[in-house]
Write an enzyme that holds these catalytic residues in place. Structure first.
Site, PDB file in Angstrom:
ATOM      1  N   ALA A   1       0.818  -1.219   0.000  1.00  0.00           N
ATOM      2  CA  ALA A   1       0.000   0.000   0.000  1.00  0.00           C
ATOM      3  C   ALA A   1       0.852   1.270   0.000  1.00  0.00           C
ATOM      4  CB  ALA A   1      -0.917  -0.018   1.227  1.00  0.00           C
TER       5      ALA A   1
ATOM      6  N   LYS B   1       1.536  -5.494   3.508  1.00  0.00           N
ATOM      7  CA  LYS B   1       2.684  -4.628   3.794  1.00  0.00           C
ATOM      8  C   LYS B   1       2.221  -3.190   3.625  1.00  0.00           C
ATOM      9  CE  LYS B   1       5.913  -2.562   1.586  1.00  0.00           C
ATOM     10  NZ  LYS B   1       6.034  -1.334   2.388  1.00  0.00           N
TER      11      LYS B   1
ATOM     12  N   CYS C   1      -4.565  10.307  -5.479  1.00  0.00           N
ATOM     13  CA  CYS C   1      -4.399   9.895  -6.881  1.00  0.00           C
ATOM     14  C   CYS C   1      -5.543  10.422  -7.727  1.00  0.00           C
ATOM     15  CB  CYS C   1      -4.326   8.388  -6.987  1.00  0.00           C
ATOM     16  SG  CYS C   1      -5.883   7.638  -6.551  1.00  0.00           S
TER      17      CYS C   1
ATOM     18  N   GLU D   1       3.498  13.868 -12.612  1.00  0.00           N
ATOM     19  CA  GLU D   1       2.525  13.902 -11.508  1.00  0.00           C
ATOM     20  C   GLU D   1       3.163  14.705 -10.374  1.00  0.00           C
ATOM     21  OE1 GLU D   1       1.944  10.249  -9.272  1.00  0.00           O
ATOM     22  OE2 GLU D   1      -0.150  10.774  -8.913  1.00  0.00           O
TER      23      GLU D   1
HETATM   24  P1  NAD Z   1       5.274   4.498  -3.597  1.00  0.00           P
HETATM   25  O1  NAD Z   1       5.247   3.785  -4.908  1.00  0.00           O
HETATM   26  O2  NAD Z   1       6.489   5.255  -3.226  1.00  0.00           O
HETATM   27  O3  NAD Z   1       5.026   3.425  -2.416  1.00  0.00           O
HETATM   28  C1  NAD Z   1       3.988   2.458  -2.492  1.00  0.00           C
HETATM   29  C2  NAD Z   1       4.476   1.146  -1.892  1.00  0.00           C
HETATM   30  O4  NAD Z   1       5.522   0.615  -2.714  1.00  0.00           O
HETATM   31  C3  NAD Z   1       5.050   1.298  -0.486  1.00  0.00           C
HETATM   32  O5  NAD Z   1       4.553   0.231   0.306  1.00  0.00           O
HETATM   33  C4  NAD Z   1       6.550   1.235  -0.686  1.00  0.00           C
HETATM   34  O6  NAD Z   1       7.204   0.582   0.381  1.00  0.00           O
HETATM   35  C5  NAD Z   1       6.731   0.454  -1.961  1.00  0.00           C
HETATM   36  N1  NAD Z   1       7.810   0.988  -2.815  1.00  0.00           N
HETATM   37  C6  NAD Z   1       8.170   2.290  -2.966  1.00  0.00           C
HETATM   38  N2  NAD Z   1       9.159   2.411  -3.874  1.00  0.00           N
HETATM   39  C7  NAD Z   1       9.434   1.174  -4.309  1.00  0.00           C
HETATM   40  C8  NAD Z   1      10.351   0.652  -5.267  1.00  0.00           C
HETATM   41  N3  NAD Z   1      11.163   1.439  -5.945  1.00  0.00           N
HETATM   42  N4  NAD Z   1      10.350  -0.676  -5.468  1.00  0.00           N
HETATM   43  C9  NAD Z   1       9.503  -1.478  -4.799  1.00  0.00           C
HETATM   44  N5  NAD Z   1       8.627  -1.034  -3.888  1.00  0.00           N
HETATM   45  C10 NAD Z   1       8.569   0.271  -3.636  1.00  0.00           C
HETATM   46  O7  NAD Z   1       3.976   5.416  -3.554  1.00  0.00           O
HETATM   47  P2  NAD Z   1       3.591   6.488  -2.447  1.00  0.00           P
HETATM   48  O8  NAD Z   1       4.518   7.661  -2.546  1.00  0.00           O
HETATM   49  O9  NAD Z   1       3.421   5.826  -1.129  1.00  0.00           O
HETATM   50  O10 NAD Z   1       2.121   6.919  -2.964  1.00  0.00           O
HETATM   51  C11 NAD Z   1       1.914   7.945  -3.922  1.00  0.00           C
HETATM   52  C12 NAD Z   1       1.658   7.380  -5.295  1.00  0.00           C
HETATM   53  O11 NAD Z   1       0.580   6.449  -5.236  1.00  0.00           O
HETATM   54  C13 NAD Z   1       1.213   8.441  -6.298  1.00  0.00           C
HETATM   55  O12 NAD Z   1       1.848   8.189  -7.527  1.00  0.00           O
HETATM   56  C14 NAD Z   1      -0.293   8.224  -6.417  1.00  0.00           C
HETATM   57  O13 NAD Z   1      -0.871   8.660  -7.621  1.00  0.00           O
HETATM   58  C15 NAD Z   1      -0.367   6.751  -6.258  1.00  0.00           C
HETATM   59  N6  NAD Z   1      -1.693   6.331  -5.833  1.00  0.00           N
HETATM   60  C16 NAD Z   1      -2.498   5.740  -6.749  1.00  0.00           C
HETATM   61  C17 NAD Z   1      -3.773   5.361  -6.404  1.00  0.00           C
HETATM   62  C18 NAD Z   1      -4.677   4.736  -7.411  1.00  0.00           C
HETATM   63  O14 NAD Z   1      -5.653   4.115  -7.002  1.00  0.00           O
HETATM   64  N7  NAD Z   1      -4.395   4.855  -8.703  1.00  0.00           N
HETATM   65  C19 NAD Z   1      -4.230   5.575  -5.099  1.00  0.00           C
HETATM   66  C20 NAD Z   1      -3.369   6.168  -4.175  1.00  0.00           C
HETATM   67  C21 NAD Z   1      -2.092   6.536  -4.557  1.00  0.00           C
END
Ligand code: NAD
Length: 506
Positions: free
Chosen positions: A157, A183, A291, A391
């Site tokens: 998440a 997670k 998002c 974004e």
């Molecule tokens: P993020 O991708 O940084 O993190 C999300 C999850 O992925 C976390 O649990 C993190 O530990 C893991 N993660 C982060 N970087 C990673 C990598 N390089 N490799 C593997 N795992 C990794 O996202 P965030 O900053 O927590 O959330 C913001 C983003 O989420 C924005 O881009 C937003 O648009 C998107 N979002 C999309 C929706 C949707 O339904 N489309 C909803 C909410 C958020």
């Protein structure tokens, strides 16, 4: 200190202050029905985004702990899958979200409420779990199908909806009979821990939900583990595309909801008062960290004259720590996020756009160390500018102008993201044309943030989504189940076969 105000009885089960040498509270793991302290030597600080004070530490779970969590899910699966589908149904979280994530308390309550709607829907899911039947497909033969769970499923998440997004995942998976490994985002682990406690109190058997913490190692572990059959991911494109590819390579189903650039198209015949208020709310609410934030406005024809009023309304929003009364928007999640947003605003100025409202230098009294950016409006933006292409994920509205609806539709469809969009108009034919021609998953007509209710599905498309079946609703049930078809023949005794049937039955 404020963390202690959160119901200490509940909190102490999953947040402990005893074991860490610095005496900062640490987040526990949830393994096999127990909230356990991690033995990890790698820990991540959790900050209050309004002050940047360290409020706790979350572990990067060890390989042995993650293995134990999956093994627990696996052990719990056969009994859970066999439990009758009916018995699978069954304002502290908001405070914790404001503390760890920064959004305003009212918005955090919305985060919890929208997630609980999915839980309620999950509790009435039986009709969506029905298989199909066809009697007498040939003599004495009936065909029917069951919708069955996959086994152990996992969820990864993001930080921006600490309650709602985990609630898109484990309740739907579990009512389908799966067990679940969650997670949460390492930046906001608290809400998920509290949800686990509530789930346990409501009677979920040990092992049906396990929680691990961590970053890349935990993500790789989930993508690679052969006992995990499906992954639900929500977050950025960088992580989502990687997880989709790595998880798929290991034979798993993956659904990945990712980034967005949502356009609000404003027609000159729109109800001006409503439209401006809706645009401002949807662009700056949650400091733009949604998002479905309406981060791009396209003003069509005469609607471009509304820009000064738009700026006035945005100027009046109150920026403050999320727990302060009257706050309209809180801080960004980290100092790095603030820097990134400010750099994108800088890029707009450098590339020829106009900064009509500038939130880069905002100071919030009493929270001078917070990650605050005030509402920012960038106009004269062109599609080739960096502030349009990326974004931003902050309280920044970029504004483009066109003469016609067709030009606006072209801009929206040329953008790689397809998460959400809205049109503001009082003309039904215009709204219909836009809804039909625009290539975006979720369209609002005079609705700025059209997140579907849980009986529908969250339907982002193009670069905003990878996978085949979306989150929650009917699509969610399909994602977390597989079909088994049974062809059965029951002949009366006097109708036995007289010779082997060697040709393909027709
Ligand atoms: P993020 O991708 O940084 O993190 C999300 C999850 O992925 C976390 O649990 C993190 O530990 C893991 N993660 C982060 N970087 C990673 C990598 N390089 N490799 C593997 N795992 C990794 O996202 P965030 O900053 O927590 O959330 C913001 C983003 O989420 C924005 O881009 C937003 O648009 C998107 N979002 C999309 C929706 C949707 O339904 N489309 C909803 C909410 C958020």
């Amino acid at each position: 200190a404020r963390i202690l105000q959160i119901s200490s009885k509940l909190k102490s089960t999953w947040y402990s202050s005893s074991s860490f040498s610095s005496s900062l509270p640490t987040v526990k793991l949830f393994i096999d029905g127990k909230f356990v302290e991690s033995k990890s030597d790698k820990w991540i600080d959790i900050h209050n985004p309004a002050t940047n004070e360290v409020i706790g530490r979350v572990p990067q779970a060890t390989k042995a702990e993650m293995d134990a969590a999956v093994a627990s899910c696996k052990r719990a699966f056969p009994a859970w899958a066999d439990t009758s589908v009916l018995s699978r149904q069954q304002k502290e979280i908001a405070k914790l979200i404001t503390l760890e994530q920064g959004k305003t308390l009212a918005d955090a309550e919305g985060d919890v409420f929208r997630g609980l709607q999915v839980v309620e829907h999950a509790c009435s899911v039986t009709s969506l779990m029905l298989g199909e039947t066809m009697p007498s497909i040939t003599k004495d033969m009936d065909l029917y199908s069951y919708r069955l769970p996959l086994g152990v499923c996992a969820g990864i998440a993001p930080f921006n909806f600490p309650a709602m997004i985990p609630l898109w995942m484990f309740p739907m998976a579990m009512v389908c009979g799966n067990t679940f490994l969650m997670k949460p985002s390492e930046r906001v682990p608290g809400a998920t821990m509290l949800l686990a406690k509530l789930l346990q109190d409501s009677g979920a058997p040990d092992g049906t939900l396990n929680i691990i913490h961590g970053q890349h190692e935990a993500v790789n572990f989930i993508c690679d583990h052969l006992d995990i059959k499906a992954i639900s991911f929500v977050g950025s494109n960088q992580a989502g595309e990687y997880i989709f590819e790595r998880g798929s390579r290991h034979g798993k189903r993956v659904q990945a909801n990712m980034g967005a650039k949502n356009h609000g198209v404003v027609m000159p015949d729109a109800n001006k008062e409503n439209t401006l208020n809706q645009l401002v709310g949807a662009a700056f609410g949650a400091a733009g960290q949604r998002c479905m934030a309406l981060s791009t406005a396209i003003l069509v024809g005469e609607a471009k004259k509304w820009l000064p009023e738009l700026v006035e309304r945005a100027k009046n929003l109150r920026v403050n720590a999320g727990d302060q009364p009257g706050a309209d928007l809180g801080p960004l999640i980290t100092p790095q996020a603030k820097e990134r947003v400010c750099n994108l605003i800088d890029s707009g100025a450098k590339e020829g756009a106009s900064i009509l409202l500038d939130g880069r230098k905002i100071k919030v009294k009493g929270y001078e160390n917070g990650n605050f950016v005030g509402p920012t409006i960038i106009s004269d933006v062109k599609p080739n500018m960096t502030c349009y292409k990326e974004e931003i994920f902050g309280p920044v509205l970029v504004v483009l102008e066109t003469e016609t609806l067709d030009e606006a539709i072209k801009i929206v469809n040329d953008n790689p993201y397809g998460n959400g969009t809205a049109i503001f108009t009082t003309n039904g034919a215009t709204a219909r044309k836009y809804s039909h021609l625009v290539d975006v998953g979720q369209v609002g007509v005079n609705v700025p943030i059209p997140v579907p209710l849980p009986m529908f599905s969250f339907t982002g498309s193009r670069s905003s989504f990878r996978g085949d079946t979306n989150f929650y609703g009917k699509q969610g049930i399909q994602f977390y189940t597989q079909l088994k078809t049974i062809t059965s023949q029951w002949k009366e005794e006097d109708a036995t076969l007289s010779s082997p049937a060697v040709v393909m039955p027709t």
